[in-house]
Design an enzyme around this catalytic site. Structure first.
Site, short mmCIF file in Angstrom:
data_model
loop_
_atom_site.label_atom_id
_atom_site.label_comp_id
_atom_site.label_asym_id
_atom_site.label_seq_id
_atom_site.Cartn_x
_atom_site.Cartn_y
_atom_site.Cartn_z
N ILE A 1 41.56 33.33 26.20
CA ILE A 1 41.70 31.97 26.74
C ILE A 1 41.48 31.94 28.26
O ILE A 1 42.41 31.68 29.04
CB ILE A 1 43.10 31.38 26.39
CG1 ILE A 1 44.22 32.41 26.64
CG2 ILE A 1 43.14 30.91 24.95
CD1 ILE A 1 45.63 31.81 26.57
N LEU B 1 40.57 37.35 32.61
CA LEU B 1 39.65 37.71 33.71
C LEU B 1 40.46 38.31 34.86
O LEU B 1 40.02 38.28 36.01
CB LEU B 1 38.88 36.47 34.19
CG LEU B 1 38.09 35.71 33.12
CD1 LEU B 1 37.50 34.41 33.68
CD2 LEU B 1 36.97 36.59 32.54
N TYR C 1 54.09 25.24 32.25
CA TYR C 1 52.93 24.96 33.11
C TYR C 1 53.03 23.55 33.70
O TYR C 1 52.27 23.21 34.61
CB TYR C 1 51.60 25.07 32.34
CG TYR C 1 51.33 26.38 31.66
CD1 TYR C 1 52.08 27.52 31.97
CD2 TYR C 1 50.32 26.51 30.72
CE1 TYR C 1 51.83 28.74 31.33
CE2 TYR C 1 50.06 27.72 30.09
CZ TYR C 1 50.82 28.82 30.39
OH TYR C 1 50.56 30.01 29.76
P1 A2P Z 1 38.53 28.64 39.03
O1 A2P Z 1 39.67 27.99 38.29
O2 A2P Z 1 38.45 28.26 40.47
O3 A2P Z 1 37.23 28.54 38.32
P2 A2P Z 1 42.19 34.11 34.06
O4 A2P Z 1 41.61 33.31 32.96
O5 A2P Z 1 42.11 35.58 33.90
O6 A2P Z 1 43.57 33.65 34.45
O7 A2P Z 1 41.27 33.85 35.35
C1 A2P Z 1 41.22 32.59 35.95
C2 A2P Z 1 40.60 32.75 37.32
O8 A2P Z 1 39.24 33.18 37.20
C3 A2P Z 1 40.62 31.49 38.11
O9 A2P Z 1 40.87 31.85 39.45
C4 A2P Z 1 39.20 30.95 37.93
O10 A2P Z 1 38.85 30.23 39.09
C5 A2P Z 1 38.38 32.21 37.78
N1 A2P Z 1 37.22 32.05 36.90
C6 A2P Z 1 37.20 31.49 35.67
N2 A2P Z 1 35.96 31.53 35.13
C7 A2P Z 1 35.18 32.14 36.05
C8 A2P Z 1 33.80 32.48 36.10
N3 A2P Z 1 33.00 32.21 35.09
N4 A2P Z 1 33.35 33.12 37.21
C9 A2P Z 1 34.17 33.39 38.24
N5 A2P Z 1 35.47 33.09 38.26
C10 A2P Z 1 35.99 32.48 37.18
#
Ligand code: A2P
Length: 278
Positions: A231, A192, A52
């Site tokens: 995570i 997510l 990363y």
């Molecule tokens: P950002 O970093 O702009 O908040 P994952 O954990 O599955 O990889 O997902 C990460 C993505 O989900 C990132 O694009 C992040 O955007 C977004 N994200 C994280 N938390 C939330 C939330 N509570 N609501 C909407 N989007 C979120």
């Protein structure tokens, strides 16, 4: 302060079930503050990786938080060009130096890379690293089932954790069952869906409306309910705070069944560990 539940690993140690991921957060000046703020919110589990490129900023964040090191669960990962024993032993030292600590709580092989064929040597090296005390627990990430079986058969040492892509559109039932058979905890990355379509799913939205929660909170609560270590990543502190609040959201069996039914055969958002690892 609210705290994540912890889950017992097969090596006698435990891991906070909800942590923060840092993939795709660059090692710029915002990262130390983000990590420190997350720890102040109550997070105690931070996941990074050499690949990363942000171990430095992660380490600065841990230090800036004022939270004692022993209260934090820190994970990093061995990169694909470090599977040789010597490279692996050097890699943990480099990671520790960047992170500004003398141990990690969990060290993972980042990808099995079956075609490279060095994952058994890498796993033996992690066992050695664990014995040295530089990693308290060891595990793997992105291991197809045959390679997972092979490292266990070759060494008799079972990974504590297996970190895999996992979200409602890509639920990995078979691999989760394999993990469970061996007593390995399943850790969900891209929980997510990397911020993609699953956050806009109608069923998730409906459950969110019924529960007075956000879609992200519903998905995180689903992970917690089915026993995943999870995570979620965000660059925004308000979202990290909202995601932590998912600890207070308990889904009913019916909600969980509705989300279980969202699994798709084409739901993967990341790389295929079998033949498309980076
Ligand atoms: P950002 O970093 O702009 O908040 P994952 O954990 O599955 O990889 O997902 C990460 C993505 O989900 C990132 O694009 C992040 O955007 C977004 N994200 C994280 N938390 C939330 C939330 N509570 N609501 C909407 N989007 C979120």
């Amino acid at each position: 302060m609210k705290a994540s539940p912890v889950i017992a690993m097969n090596d006698g140690r435990s891991i906070p079930q909800l942590g923060i991921g840092t993939w795709q957060i660059s090692d710029g000046e915002d990262l130390p503050a983000l990590v420190a703020d997350a720890l102040r919110l109550g997070y105690r589990h931070v996941d990074t990786a050499r690949a990363y490129g942000n171990e430095n900023g992660t380490g600065l964040g841990l230090a800036a938080s004022g939270v004692p090191r022993e209260e934090i669960f820190l994970t990093t990962k061995l990169w694909n060009d470090e599977h040789d024993r010597e490279a692996a032993l050097a890699a943990i030292d480099t990671s520790l130096e960047r992170l500004g600590t003398d141990y990690v709580d969990l060290f993972l092989i980042h990808w099995a890379k079956p075609e490279q064929g060095k994952y058994v040597e890498a796993w033996k090296s992690l066992i050695e690293i664990q014995q040295s005390g530089k990693a308290l627990s060891i595990g793997v990430s992105n291991f197809p089932e045959p390679q997972l079986e092979e490292i266990i058969a070759e060494t008799g040492v079972v990974p504590a954790v297996h970190q895999i892509e996992l979200h409602p559109y890509w639920q990995q039932r078979e691999l989760r069952r394999a993990n469970e058979r061996h007593g390995i905890l399943t850790q969900a990355y891209s929980p997510l869906g990397s911020g993609g379509a699953v956050l806009h799913d109608d069923v998730v939205a409906q459950i969110a409306a019924e529960r007075g929660a956000s879609p992200a909170q519903v998905i995180i609560a689903w992970h917690l309910a089915i026993g995943n270590v999870v995570i979620p990543k965000s660059t925004r502190i308000a979202r990290l705070a909202a995601n932590f609040e998912a600890l207070d959201l308990t889904l009913g069996d019916e909600d969980i069944a509705r989300i279980d039914a969202l699994d798709r055969s084409d739901g993967r958002v990341g790389r295929d560990p079998v033949n498309d690892a980076p």
